[in-house]
Enzyme design. Structure first.
Site, PDB file in Angstrom:
ATOM      1  CB  ILE A   1      -0.942   0.002   1.213  1.00 17.18           C
ATOM      2  CG1 ILE A   1      -1.964  -1.119   1.059  1.00 17.18           C
ATOM      3  CG2 ILE A   1      -1.652   1.347   1.361  1.00 17.18           C
ATOM      4  CD1 ILE A   1      -2.885  -1.281   2.242  1.00 17.18           C
TER       5      ILE A   1
ATOM      6  CG  HIS B   1       0.540   4.252   3.804  1.00 19.73           C
ATOM      7  ND1 HIS B   1      -0.606   3.795   4.396  1.00 19.73           N
ATOM      8  CD2 HIS B   1       1.412   3.209   3.810  1.00 19.73           C
ATOM      9  CE1 HIS B   1      -0.445   2.535   4.764  1.00 19.73           C
ATOM     10  NE2 HIS B   1       0.775   2.156   4.417  1.00 19.73           N
TER      11      HIS B   1
ATOM     12  CE  LYS C   1       1.724   3.226   8.094  1.00 19.78           C
ATOM     13  NZ  LYS C   1       1.199   4.442   8.706  1.00 19.78           N
TER      14      LYS C   1
END
Length: 485
Positions: free
Chosen positions: A48, A50, A252
């Site tokens: 991912i 961010h 996270k």
């Protein structure tokens, strides 16, 4: 051997720095203890990208992630890396107390310059994410999150650097560093001694051990394990965005995310462990992830059946829970890039730019190379070609017409390209990361022996000498006829 800059570590940070320094008239060498680059944390994370949401204002992480995110799309296009821009995320809340956390997260994002998020509920929420548990009351919608293939990005950065003259020494572990007069004199490795002018410590989980070879340090890298589920492409319609919970103080959020290749990735746990090389998965941890998160968010996703593999990755968490990007205190020409846990993948391009400036601060001149090649040749992916393009390619080279991996539609020609690439793939896993052969539903059950045979023939070795990952990870130990004697 002598070199201007020695980079220790062939993960995404080390390869990003090599890619950046390749622009200049410098002799750059990367040493990696594994048999391939992208063989550590860079191969086993969520992928991912961010946009800064969730980072604590004032941290080093927060200062790099937004810069790195701004660079990522163009970088991936330039290097032909799979990248899904602005997939978006939905962070779920089940009650009014969790709604307050969403509101605080939204305000924190605005402090970092992220102003396009919004709280959604009711019909708008389920129009965004129809598969979401109907017990979810609210969600924070962040349209900015993107996804990338982390290992393909690392390999692309490394290959581009190699094309531009950077030397890569694999199976090359640093054993000690000798300093004299406040500078590094010699780096001793399992492949010989190296005399660099500047050393960049990008050793990931082992960055503390490398840093401690030159001076007393005030940080430690503590591995934090995350375990993941990977779902078959048949499940791709179960979600539209990255679905997440609220996360915790030390990790996270857990995520359920569509990958750039059409699978669904779900996880992960966040368990502090002792051994940096402990990549074992555990049934109880996976059950916890499924019972408390996956089934709670997307009930349609099963615990088994459509799960094609589970795996673990260890995050290089520093005791400060922040990036460490600094010159050594007592040794000139030694740079530490440590504590590179999330969002290090996103931050890598920006970290590399600043590291080049730090190299200049060490006394090396950054003279742009006139023969610099900014683009990596586009890899052949026969699954992406039209029938006419594929037929024309096969006429030129019949190897592209011989399918080795049925699940992912990978040809013999693509596997040979990987073995002959700028950073050659000599192991089964190295071929897998470059071509996806073995990443489908059967996980190499059909194509694995054929990939081994191609590697063996290309390298002039017996199949018993072909490794799965690193040296000694043999997949077969003898031929059947020999074993029967």
């Amino acid at each position: 051997m002598k070199t201007d800059v020695l980079i220790i570590g062939g993960g995404v940070i080390g390869c990003a720095v090599a890619y950046e320094l390749a622009r200049y008239e410098l002799d750059v060498t990367v040493v990696e203890k594994n048999s391939d680059i992208a063989n550590g944390t860079s191969k086993a994370n969520s992928g991912i990208c961010h946009n800064g949401m969730g980072e604590k204002p004032g941290t080093i992480c927060s200062s790099y992630v937004t810069r790195g995110y701004a660079l990522m799309k163009d970088l991936c296009e330039q290097l032909y890396v799979p990248y899904s821009h602005c997939v978006g995320s939905v962070t779920a809340a089940f009650n009014d107390e969790e709604l307050k956390k969403l509101e605080r997260a939204k305000m924190a994002g605005e402090m970092l310059g992220i102003h396009d998020t919004r709280i959604v509920h009711g019909d708008e929420l389920f129009d965004l994410e129809p598969g979401l548990n109907r017990a979810v009351k609210y969600a924070l919608y962040n349209p900015g999150l993107s996804t990338v293939s982390s290992y393909e990005l690392t390999i692309a950065l490394g290959e581009s650097a190699a094309i531009n003259g950077v030397h890569f020494l694999l199976d090359c572990a640093v054993t000690s560093i000798e300093c004299s007069g406040g500078k590094v004199e010699c780096v001793r490795t399992t492949r010989g001694d190296i005399q660099p002018q500047v050393v960049i410590n990008a050793a990931g989980l082992y960055a503390d051990r490398i840093a401690a070879m030159v001076e007393e340090i005030d940080f430690e890298i503590r591995p934090r394990k995350g375990e993941y589920f990977l779902y078959d492409k048949k499940c791709r319609g179960a979600i539209r965005h990255i679905v997440s919970d609220l996360g915790s103080e030390h990790s996270k959020a857990m995520i359920i995310a569509p990958t750039v290749h059409g699978n669904i990735l779900a996880g992960s746990s966040a368990t502090m462990i002792e051994r940096k090389d402990d990549l074992a998965t555990h049934g109880d941890k996976l059950d916890m992830i499924y019972d408390t998160f996956i089934s709670r968010m997307i009930p349609a996703l099963p615990r088994a059946g459509q799960v094609i593999t589970t795996f673990a990755g260890n995050r290089a968490a520093a005791t400060s829970e922040d990036f460490i990007i600094q010159h050594a205190r007592t040794v000139k020409g030694f740079i530490n890039l440590a504590g590179m846990q999330s969002p290090a993948l996103t931050s890598a391009p920006a970290i590399a730019q600043d590291t080049a400036e730090m190299v200049a601060e060490c006394g090396l001149k950054l003279t742009p190379r006139k023969d610099y090649k900014p683009f990596r040749p586009k890899p052949v992916r026969i699954s992406e070609l039209t029938p006419d393009e594929l037929n024309a390619l096969i006429r030129r080279n019949p190897d592209y017409g011989e399918i080795i991996c049925r699940c992912e539609t990978i040809s013999k020609g693509e596997i040979l390209d990987a073995i002959r690439s700028p950073i050659p793939a000599f192991t089964v896993d190295a071929v897998k990361r470059r071509t996806r052969a073995g990443m489908g539903r059967c996980q190499g059950g059909f194509c694995g022996p054929r990939v081994m045979d191609i590697i063996a023939r290309e390298l002039g070795k017996d199949m018993t000498a072909v490794n799965k990952s690193n040296q000694g990870s043999y997949m077969v130990v003898s031929r059947t006829k020999e074993a029967q004697k």
